[in-house]
Motif scaffolding. Structure first.
Motif, PDB file in Angstrom:
ATOM      1  N   PRO A   1       0.810  -1.230   0.000  1.00 31.84           N
ATOM      2  CA  PRO A   1       0.000   0.000   0.000  1.00 31.84           C
ATOM      3  C   PRO A   1       0.845   1.283   0.000  1.00 31.84           C
ATOM      4  O   PRO A   1       0.519   2.243  -0.712  1.00 31.84           O
ATOM      5  CB  PRO A   1      -0.841  -0.115   1.276  1.00 31.84           C
ATOM      6  CG  PRO A   1      -0.934  -1.587   1.527  1.00 31.84           C
ATOM      7  CD  PRO A   1       0.413  -2.129   1.100  1.00 31.84           C
ATOM      8  N   ALA A   2       1.907   1.315   0.769  1.00 32.23           N
ATOM      9  CA  ALA A   2       2.766   2.501   0.813  1.00 32.23           C
ATOM     10  C   ALA A   2       3.460   2.728  -0.531  1.00 32.23           C
ATOM     11  O   ALA A   2       3.549   3.867  -1.001  1.00 32.23           O
ATOM     12  CB  ALA A   2       3.807   2.360   1.928  1.00 32.23           C
ATOM     13  N   TYR A   3       3.933   1.636  -1.150  1.00 34.88           N
ATOM     14  CA  TYR A   3       4.589   1.739  -2.456  1.00 34.88           C
ATOM     15  C   TYR A   3       3.606   2.283  -3.494  1.00 34.88           C
ATOM     16  O   TYR A   3       3.921   3.223  -4.226  1.00 34.88           O
ATOM     17  CB  TYR A   3       5.121   0.372  -2.884  1.00 34.88           C
ATOM     18  CG  TYR A   3       5.767   0.382  -4.241  1.00 34.88           C
ATOM     19  CD1 TYR A   3       7.136   0.510  -4.373  1.00 34.88           C
ATOM     20  CD2 TYR A   3       5.004   0.275  -5.395  1.00 34.88           C
ATOM     21  CE1 TYR A   3       7.738   0.530  -5.631  1.00 34.88           C
ATOM     22  CE2 TYR A   3       5.585   0.296  -6.651  1.00 34.88           C
ATOM     23  CZ  TYR A   3       6.954   0.429  -6.765  1.00 34.88           C
ATOM     24  OH  TYR A   3       7.537   0.464  -8.009  1.00 34.88           O
ATOM     25  N   VAL A   4       2.414   1.699  -3.548  1.00 34.51           N
ATOM     26  CA  VAL A   4       1.414   2.120  -4.532  1.00 34.51           C
ATOM     27  C   VAL A   4       1.040   3.588  -4.330  1.00 34.51           C
ATOM     28  O   VAL A   4       0.900   4.347  -5.292  1.00 34.51           O
ATOM     29  CB  VAL A   4       0.173   1.200  -4.479  1.00 34.51           C
ATOM     30  CG1 VAL A   4      -0.978   1.762  -5.297  1.00 34.51           C
ATOM     31  CG2 VAL A   4       0.537  -0.203  -4.962  1.00 34.51           C
ATOM     32  N   LYS A   5       0.911   4.006  -3.080  1.00 30.45           N
ATOM     33  CA  LYS A   5       0.578   5.409  -2.774  1.00 30.45           C
ATOM     34  C   LYS A   5       1.684   6.342  -3.260  1.00 30.45           C
ATOM     35  O   LYS A   5       1.408   7.371  -3.897  1.00 30.45           O
ATOM     36  CB  LYS A   5       0.354   5.566  -1.271  1.00 30.45           C
ATOM     37  CG  LYS A   5      -0.106   6.942  -0.828  1.00 30.45           C
ATOM     38  CD  LYS A   5      -0.386   6.943   0.677  1.00 30.45           C
ATOM     39  CE  LYS A   5      -1.061   8.188   1.170  1.00 30.45           C
ATOM     40  NZ  LYS A   5      -0.314   9.400   1.080  1.00 30.45           N
ATOM     41  N   LEU A   6       2.927   6.006  -2.987  1.00 36.17           N
ATOM     42  CA  LEU A   6       4.045   6.836  -3.441  1.00 36.17           C
ATOM     43  C   LEU A   6       4.097   6.947  -4.961  1.00 36.17           C
ATOM     44  O   LEU A   6       4.280   8.032  -5.512  1.00 36.17           O
ATOM     45  CB  LEU A   6       5.369   6.260  -2.928  1.00 36.17           C
ATOM     46  CG  LEU A   6       5.724   6.525  -1.479  1.00 36.17           C
ATOM     47  CD1 LEU A   6       6.873   5.620  -1.028  1.00 36.17           C
ATOM     48  CD2 LEU A   6       6.090   7.992  -1.290  1.00 36.17           C
ATOM     49  N   VAL A   7       3.927   5.816  -5.626  1.00 39.32           N
ATOM     50  CA  VAL A   7       3.970   5.836  -7.090  1.00 39.32           C
ATOM     51  C   VAL A   7       2.804   6.641  -7.640  1.00 39.32           C
ATOM     52  O   VAL A   7       2.974   7.460  -8.548  1.00 39.32           O
ATOM     53  CB  VAL A   7       4.004   4.405  -7.670  1.00 39.32           C
ATOM     54  CG1 VAL A   7       3.844   4.421  -9.181  1.00 39.32           C
ATOM     55  CG2 VAL A   7       5.315   3.719  -7.291  1.00 39.32           C
ATOM     56  N   ALA A   8       1.612   6.433  -7.093  1.00 43.35           N
ATOM     57  CA  ALA A   8       0.431   7.156  -7.577  1.00 43.35           C
ATOM     58  C   ALA A   8       0.567   8.664  -7.388  1.00 43.35           C
ATOM     59  O   ALA A   8       0.200   9.442  -8.278  1.00 43.35           O
ATOM     60  CB  ALA A   8      -0.824   6.650  -6.859  1.00 43.35           C
ATOM     61  N   GLU A   9       1.105   9.071  -6.249  1.00 43.31           N
ATOM     62  CA  GLU A   9       1.182  10.492  -5.924  1.00 43.31           C
ATOM     63  C   GLU A   9       2.381  11.208  -6.542  1.00 43.31           C
ATOM     64  O   GLU A   9       2.302  12.410  -6.810  1.00 43.31           O
ATOM     65  CB  GLU A   9       1.194  10.684  -4.408  1.00 43.31           C
ATOM     66  CG  GLU A   9      -0.113  10.301  -3.752  1.00 43.31           C
ATOM     67  CD  GLU A   9      -0.089  10.397  -2.238  1.00 43.31           C
ATOM     68  OE1 GLU A   9       0.994  10.666  -1.659  1.00 43.31           O
ATOM     69  OE2 GLU A   9      -1.152  10.194  -1.624  1.00 43.31           O
ATOM     70  N   GLU A  10       3.489  10.487  -6.765  1.00 47.31           N
ATOM     71  CA  GLU A  10       4.706  11.149  -7.227  1.00 47.31           C
ATOM     72  C   GLU A  10       5.380  10.476  -8.421  1.00 47.31           C
ATOM     73  O   GLU A  10       5.834  11.154  -9.330  1.00 47.31           O
ATOM     74  CB  GLU A  10       5.743  11.206  -6.095  1.00 47.31           C
ATOM     75  CG  GLU A  10       5.312  11.934  -4.852  1.00 47.31           C
ATOM     76  CD  GLU A  10       6.381  11.873  -3.773  1.00 47.31           C
ATOM     77  OE1 GLU A  10       7.560  12.176  -4.073  1.00 47.31           O
ATOM     78  OE2 GLU A  10       6.051  11.489  -2.640  1.00 47.31           O
ATOM     79  N   GLY A  11       5.467   9.152  -8.371  1.00 47.02           N
ATOM     80  CA  GLY A  11       6.335   8.458  -9.319  1.00 47.02           C
ATOM     81  C   GLY A  11       5.798   8.259 -10.710  1.00 47.02           C
ATOM     82  O   GLY A  11       6.532   8.417 -11.691  1.00 47.02           O
ATOM     83  N   ILE A  12       4.521   7.920 -10.831  1.00 47.96           N
ATOM     84  CA  ILE A  12       4.022   7.525 -12.146  1.00 47.96           C
ATOM     85  C   ILE A  12       4.051   8.685 -13.137  1.00 47.96           C
ATOM     86  O   ILE A  12       4.347   8.485 -14.321  1.00 47.96           O
ATOM     87  CB  ILE A  12       2.620   6.862 -12.065  1.00 47.96           C
ATOM     88  CG1 ILE A  12       2.330   6.057 -13.338  1.00 47.96           C
ATOM     89  CG2 ILE A  12       1.538   7.870 -11.779  1.00 47.96           C
ATOM     90  CD1 ILE A  12       3.220   4.869 -13.535  1.00 47.96           C
TER      91      ILE A  12
END
Length: 104
Positions: free
Chosen positions: A16-27
């Motif tokens: 969940p933390a990884y997906v949140k980071l990617v969704a908010e910043e990385g993708i």
């Protein structure tokens, strides 16, 4: 056309933390440099705590140039440590579609 499939095994409980980071910043950063995202997935059956993402490229040279631009972006370099802390292992594959593949 070729496809790069990247599989990351994450530390237990960190999906969940990884997906949140990617969704908010990385993708957004990845898409701006890498181009065509085919899909971004989490595992549910089989090996757990895995992230799989697939990117399409015109050629290996196209892939190399796009990844070099991403890896030179200061915003990406600042973002990387946030997700690297969650990753245990990484695997990368280059996939070539068959003549009858719908993604050819």
């Amino acid at each position: 056309m070729l496809y790069e499939m990247r599989t990351y095994r994450l530390k237990t409980g960190t999906v969940p933390a990884y997906v949140k980071l990617v969704a908010e910043e990385g993708i957004a950063l990845q898409k701006s440099h890498l181009g065509q995202l085919v899909g971004y997935f989490t595992s549910d059956i089989g090996p757990l705590n895995e992230i799989v993402h697939i990117w399409a490229y015109a050629s290996l040279d196209d892939r190399a140039a796009r990844r070099a631009r991403l890896n030179a972006d200061p915003a990406w370099l600042a973002f990387l440590p946030k997700i690297q802390a969650l990753i245990e292992t990484m695997e990368n594959k280059i996939l070539l579609p068959t003549a009858f593949s719908p993604l050819n």
